[in-house]
Design a protein around this motif. Structure first.
Motif, mmCIF file in Angstrom:
data_model
loop_
_atom_site.group_PDB
_atom_site.id
_atom_site.type_symbol
_atom_site.label_atom_id
_atom_site.label_comp_id
_atom_site.label_asym_id
_atom_site.label_seq_id
_atom_site.Cartn_x
_atom_site.Cartn_y
_atom_site.Cartn_z
ATOM 1 N N VAL A 109 0.852 -1.188 0.000
ATOM 2 C CA VAL A 109 0.000 0.000 0.000
ATOM 3 C C VAL A 109 0.889 1.241 0.000
ATOM 4 O O VAL A 109 1.738 1.399 0.880
ATOM 5 N N ASN A 110 0.708 2.100 -0.983
ATOM 6 C CA ASN A 110 1.471 3.342 -1.103
ATOM 7 C C ASN A 110 0.532 4.494 -1.426
ATOM 8 O O ASN A 110 -0.654 4.285 -1.715
ATOM 9 N N SER A 111 1.062 5.706 -1.397
ATOM 10 C CA SER A 111 0.281 6.865 -1.815
ATOM 11 C C SER A 111 1.093 7.729 -2.763
ATOM 12 O O SER A 111 2.320 7.642 -2.823
ATOM 13 N N ILE A 112 0.379 8.559 -3.504
ATOM 14 C CA ILE A 112 0.969 9.509 -4.433
ATOM 15 C C ILE A 112 0.512 10.903 -4.021
ATOM 16 O O ILE A 112 -0.653 11.115 -3.692
ATOM 17 N N GLY A 113 1.434 11.865 -4.050
ATOM 18 C CA GLY A 113 1.104 13.247 -3.731
ATOM 19 C C GLY A 113 1.307 14.161 -4.921
ATOM 20 O O GLY A 113 2.393 14.725 -5.087
ATOM 21 N N PRO A 114 0.274 14.335 -5.755
ATOM 22 C CA PRO A 114 0.439 15.227 -6.911
ATOM 23 C C PRO A 114 0.527 16.690 -6.496
ATOM 24 O O PRO A 114 -0.071 17.120 -5.502
ATOM 25 N N GLY A 128 4.263 1.518 1.956
ATOM 26 C CA GLY A 128 4.226 2.548 2.990
ATOM 27 C C GLY A 128 4.819 3.872 2.555
ATOM 28 O O GLY A 128 5.002 4.777 3.375
ATOM 29 N N ALA A 129 5.105 4.026 1.274
ATOM 30 C CA ALA A 129 5.747 5.238 0.770
ATOM 31 C C ALA A 129 4.714 6.256 0.293
ATOM 32 O O ALA A 129 3.604 5.899 -0.094
ATOM 33 N N ASN A 130 5.105 7.525 0.303
ATOM 34 C CA ASN A 130 4.307 8.603 -0.282
ATOM 35 C C ASN A 130 5.152 9.258 -1.369
ATOM 36 O O ASN A 130 6.090 9.999 -1.075
ATOM 37 N N LEU A 131 4.841 8.965 -2.621
ATOM 38 C CA LEU A 131 5.622 9.449 -3.762
ATOM 39 C C LEU A 131 5.077 10.798 -4.213
ATOM 40 O O LEU A 131 3.948 10.893 -4.697
ATOM 41 N N LEU A 132 5.871 11.853 -4.067
ATOM 42 C CA LEU A 132 5.470 13.190 -4.483
ATOM 43 C C LEU A 132 5.731 13.367 -5.974
ATOM 44 O O LEU A 132 6.843 13.126 -6.456
ATOM 45 N N VAL A 133 4.701 13.776 -6.694
ATOM 46 C CA VAL A 133 4.796 14.019 -8.143
ATOM 47 C C VAL A 133 4.413 15.479 -8.334
ATOM 48 O O VAL A 133 3.292 15.814 -8.680
ATOM 49 N N ASP A 134 5.372 16.375 -8.055
ATOM 50 C CA ASP A 134 4.995 17.777 -7.839
ATOM 51 C C ASP A 134 5.925 18.795 -8.476
ATOM 52 O O ASP A 134 5.882 19.980 -8.126
ATOM 53 N N GLY A 135 6.790 18.377 -9.385
ATOM 54 C CA GLY A 135 7.660 19.321 -10.063
ATOM 55 C C GLY A 135 8.555 20.112 -9.121
ATOM 56 O O GLY A 135 8.968 21.236 -9.437
ATOM 57 N N GLY A 136 8.854 19.549 -7.959
ATOM 58 C CA GLY A 136 9.707 20.221 -6.996
ATOM 59 C C GLY A 136 8.975 21.147 -6.036
ATOM 60 O O GLY A 136 9.603 21.832 -5.219
ATOM 61 N N PHE A 137 7.638 21.169 -6.111
ATOM 62 C CA PHE A 137 6.839 22.087 -5.288
ATOM 63 C C PHE A 137 7.217 22.019 -3.806
ATOM 64 O O PHE A 137 7.388 23.041 -3.143
ATOM 65 N N THR A 138 7.366 20.823 -3.285
ATOM 66 C CA THR A 138 7.614 20.670 -1.848
ATOM 67 C C THR A 138 9.094 20.625 -1.489
ATOM 68 O O THR A 138 9.437 20.588 -0.304
ATOM 69 N N ALA A 139 9.974 20.653 -2.479
ATOM 70 C CA ALA A 139 11.395 20.443 -2.208
ATOM 71 C C ALA A 139 11.982 21.504 -1.277
ATOM 72 O O ALA A 139 12.855 21.205 -0.460
#
Length: 250
Positions: free
Chosen positions: A180-185, A236-247
């Motif tokens: 189970v994982n999540s994605i953070g667009p 258990g991971a949350n993969l951010l797909v955000d173009g560096g938004f949260t970096a």
């Protein structure tokens, strides 16, 4: 083909990120159940994809705010396809309101769809996955699942809950063969943003170091990776797909 023969469910699949995920999975060989509200364009879009991909796309209506409908969705998928190998828990709604003015019913509705709805789908899908000893669930969270933004108390509460619930579900499923994982667009260029004026759109773009909004297929590609066997050691991971938004944010 990275998911050839897998049986995959995509909720919120009639438009935007969900629709892109449906098509990417079809391109990579999966049989896909597209699910969305009965009032959506899911029937026509699934029909077109079913014709394009040799009878491998099926539409099943579901409101994730209803436990009865969610359970019927998973039962129907098992009856039609025999198993549930992957789920993209993507259905969700937005909402903006200052905290001091947020009505109870609006706040709880966003939580019911965006958090409890994700739980309902996961809970129902885990049962056949545990029985077959394998499976993968990917929950759609958001960049607003890891930091706050004014006017989004309900949305950020829900998406933050999705991120942490994902970790708990991953711990429970690990010994049973389920990941189970999540994605953070970040902000994605979908019809939801089409009505923004140019100044506001440029303001959103400027928040992404890459210099543009994301594309639905870029989030779909992240889902495809996580649901495939290529991600067999990721849970258990949350993969951010955000173009560096949260970096640059802590």
């Amino acid at each position: 083909m990275r998911v050839k023969g897998k049986k995959i469910l995509v909720t919120g699949g009639a438009s935007g990120i969900g629709l892109a995920a449906v098509e990417r999975c079809l391109q990579e060989g999966a049989d896909v159940v597209m699910s969305d509200l009965a009032s959506s364009e899911g029937v026509s879009r699934a029909k077109a994809l079913d014709a394009k991909y040799q009878g491998r796309c099926l539409f099943m209506p579901c409101n994730v705010a209803s436990t009865v409908e969610v359970n019927a969705l998973i039962d129907g998928m098992v009856a039609e396809l025999g198993r549930v190998d992957g789920v993209f828990n993507n259905a969700g709604i937005g909402g903006i309101c200052p905290a001091e003015d947020y009505p109870d019913e609006d706040f709880t509705h966003i939580l019911d769809v965006n958090l409890t709805g994700v739980f309902r789908v996961a809970r129902a899908a885990l049962k056949p996955m545990y029985a077959q000893g394998s499976g993968c669930i990917v929950n759609c969270a958001s960049i607003l699942g890891v930091f706050g933004q004014s006017g989004t108390a309900a949305y950020t509460a829900a998406k933050g809950g999705v991120v942490n619930m994902t970790r708990t579900l991953a711990l429970e499923g690990a010994s049973k063969g389920v990941r189970v994982n999540s994605i953070g667009p970040g902000y994605i260029d979908t019809p939801l943003l089409a009505g923004l004026d140019e100044q506001l759109m440029q303001g959103l773009i400027s928040l992404h170091p890459i210099g543009r909004l994301g594309r639905p297929e870029e989030v779909a590609n992240a889902f495809l990776f996580l649901v495939s066997d290529e991600a067999s050691f990721i849970t258990g991971a949350n993969l951010l797909v955000d173009g560096g938004f949260t970096a640059g944010k802590s």
